[in-house]
Design an enzyme around this catalytic site. Structure first.
Site, PDB file in Angstrom:
ATOM      1  N   LYS A 113      49.986  36.969  39.465  1.00 53.98           N
ATOM      2  CA  LYS A 113      50.924  38.060  39.774  1.00 53.98           C
ATOM      3  C   LYS A 113      52.293  37.822  39.142  1.00 53.98           C
ATOM      4  O   LYS A 113      52.991  38.772  38.808  1.00 53.98           O
ATOM      5  CB  LYS A 113      51.050  38.250  41.288  1.00 53.98           C
ATOM      6  CG  LYS A 113      49.794  38.868  41.875  1.00 53.98           C
ATOM      7  CD  LYS A 113      50.031  39.481  43.242  1.00 53.98           C
ATOM      8  CE  LYS A 113      48.767  40.196  43.718  1.00 53.98           C
ATOM      9  NZ  LYS A 113      48.837  40.593  45.118  1.00 53.98           N
ATOM     10  N   LYS A 195      36.906  41.609  38.488  1.00 53.98           N
ATOM     11  CA  LYS A 195      36.712  42.370  39.711  1.00 53.98           C
ATOM     12  C   LYS A 195      37.241  43.809  39.595  1.00 53.98           C
ATOM     13  O   LYS A 195      38.271  44.031  38.978  1.00 53.98           O
ATOM     14  CB  LYS A 195      37.470  41.629  40.829  1.00 53.98           C
ATOM     15  CG  LYS A 195      37.117  42.050  42.216  1.00 53.98           C
ATOM     16  CD  LYS A 195      37.837  41.185  43.230  1.00 53.98           C
ATOM     17  CE  LYS A 195      38.720  42.045  44.111  1.00 53.98           C
ATOM     18  NZ  LYS A 195      39.191  41.369  45.314  1.00 53.98           N
ATOM     19  N   LYS A 198      42.148  47.936  42.113  1.00 51.82           N
ATOM     20  CA  LYS A 198      42.866  49.201  42.241  1.00 51.82           C
ATOM     21  C   LYS A 198      44.043  49.276  41.288  1.00 51.82           C
ATOM     22  O   LYS A 198      44.584  50.331  41.048  1.00 51.82           O
ATOM     23  CB  LYS A 198      43.305  49.452  43.681  1.00 51.82           C
ATOM     24  CG  LYS A 198      43.974  48.313  44.391  1.00 51.82           C
ATOM     25  CD  LYS A 198      44.088  48.658  45.880  1.00 51.82           C
ATOM     26  CE  LYS A 198      44.513  47.465  46.707  1.00 51.82           C
ATOM     27  NZ  LYS A 198      44.415  47.715  48.123  1.00 51.82           N
TER      28      LYS A 198
END
Ligand code: TRP
Length: 330
Positions: A113, A195, A198
């Site tokens: 992140k 994965k 979103k």
């Protein structure tokens, strides 16, 4: 004997995906009879990235609606908003003081992140796993169903709990991670080696729970496969096809062998259509209920208020014990 306790949560950032549903919520539904369940919307965790306030508020309500629409019975589960149980933030602070910079620096999600949000590497992003540990430990949770990507955070929660117990005597239950069969490993349709997320930039990579049937069909038609034209489960060599099989297997409750048999001799075109149709069929009633719930904000409010009231009972008990032990006057 009292039931074992489960706690899990989903962040309130972004739209929920088919991956969230098959990897998490659908499994939770199956556990509601056997366990005492606490499911939260992690809206404090969402603050680690910048949000439009109105969107954050709406997303929080949308996730509650999805939980219920997907079959979590609000009478049987405690569905609540993390920020409404203030004990989370409070225990989060206390546990910060029992967590080392070194262990937080090793978290792969923090590293990922930080790369992605290089302009906003805030302290909250760094201590994110400590708040997650507080979420879990407040409820003395025995089991925490999570996707594989959250296992490292669960490990740190266990380490913090063990450390605390060692200093002050048994205070926290040591939680076990629980990775379910599909275990959140629903992969992207365009990049089946990572994965389904979103936050994907390519919208064809992800099925959102709000997608209309035509959109779902279109996205599956475009899904990346390979040139073999054989429906065979082999995640290593055939990640795209295997992912589609896994999705199909999850929504129809079929094993991979059964899926292989069913599509023996079928080309990818037909296979993809069948997967899309099965997903649409599974999602349609959920989407219908979801829309109804969003039109009934009073009912949603009742659910999350009651959920928070219940959650607070257990959370405040744990927090008081912790304070007692460390010398904070209650
Ligand atoms: N960090 C989790 C995620 O990104 C969400 C989460 C917050 C959570 N608190 C939790 C999951 C406690 C399990 C238990 O998906």
């Amino acid at each position: 004997m009292s039931k074992k306790i489960i706690l899990s949560g989903i962040q309130a950032t972004g739209k929920l995906t088919l991956g969230n549903y098959l990897g998490a919520i659908d499994n939770w539904v199956k556990m509601q009879e056997e366990y005492e369940c606490y499911y939260m919307i992690a809206n404090l965790h969402s603050l680690t990235v910048r949000n439009d306030p109105e969107t954050l508020r709406n997303n929080t309500l949308k996730i509650i609606a999805i939980y219920v629409a997907a079959g979590l019975d609000p009478e049987k589960n405690n569905i609540f908003i993390q920020s409404q149980v203030k004990e989370h933030a409070e225990l989060g602070w206390i546990l910060n003081c029992y967590t080392y910079m070194g262990e937080l620096s090793r978290m792969t999600q923090f590293k990922d992140k930080s790369l992605k949000h290089a302009d906003n590497i805030n302290a909250g992003l760094f201590t994110y796993p400590v708040l997650m540990a507080a979420d879990i430990l407040l409820y003395q949770a025995n089991l925490v169903p999570v996707g594989a990507d959250q296992m490292q955070h669960l490990e740190i929660a266990r380490d913090i709990a063990e450390r605390f117990n060692k200093i002050y005597g048994k205070t926290f239950v040591i939680p076990e991670g629980y990775i379910t069969k599909t275990s959140g490993r629903i992969m992207g349709l365009q990049d089946p080696t990572s994965k389904m997320s979103k936050s994907a930039t390519n919208l064809n990579d992800v099925i959102f729970l709000e997608d209309e049937p035509e959109v779902i069909l279109k996205k599956f038609k475009k899904a990346v496969t390979d040139s073999e034209n054989i429906v065979k489960f082999d995640p290593e060599n055939k990640p795209g096809v295997s992912n589609l099989m896994q999705i199909y297997g999850s929504v129809t409750s079929k094993t991979m062998e059964e899926v292989e048999k069913e599509f023996e001799g079928s080309g990818y075109g037909n296979f993809k259509t069948k997967v899309a149709e099965a997903v649409v069929e599974k999602l349609e009633p959920i989407q219908k209920k979801y829309k109804e719930l969003l039109n009934n904000p009073e009912y949603l409010e009742k659910i999350y208020k009651k959920g928070a009231d219940n959650a607070r009972k257990l959370a405040s008990k744990t927090l008081d014990t912790v304070k007692e032990k460390i010398g904070i006057i209650i």
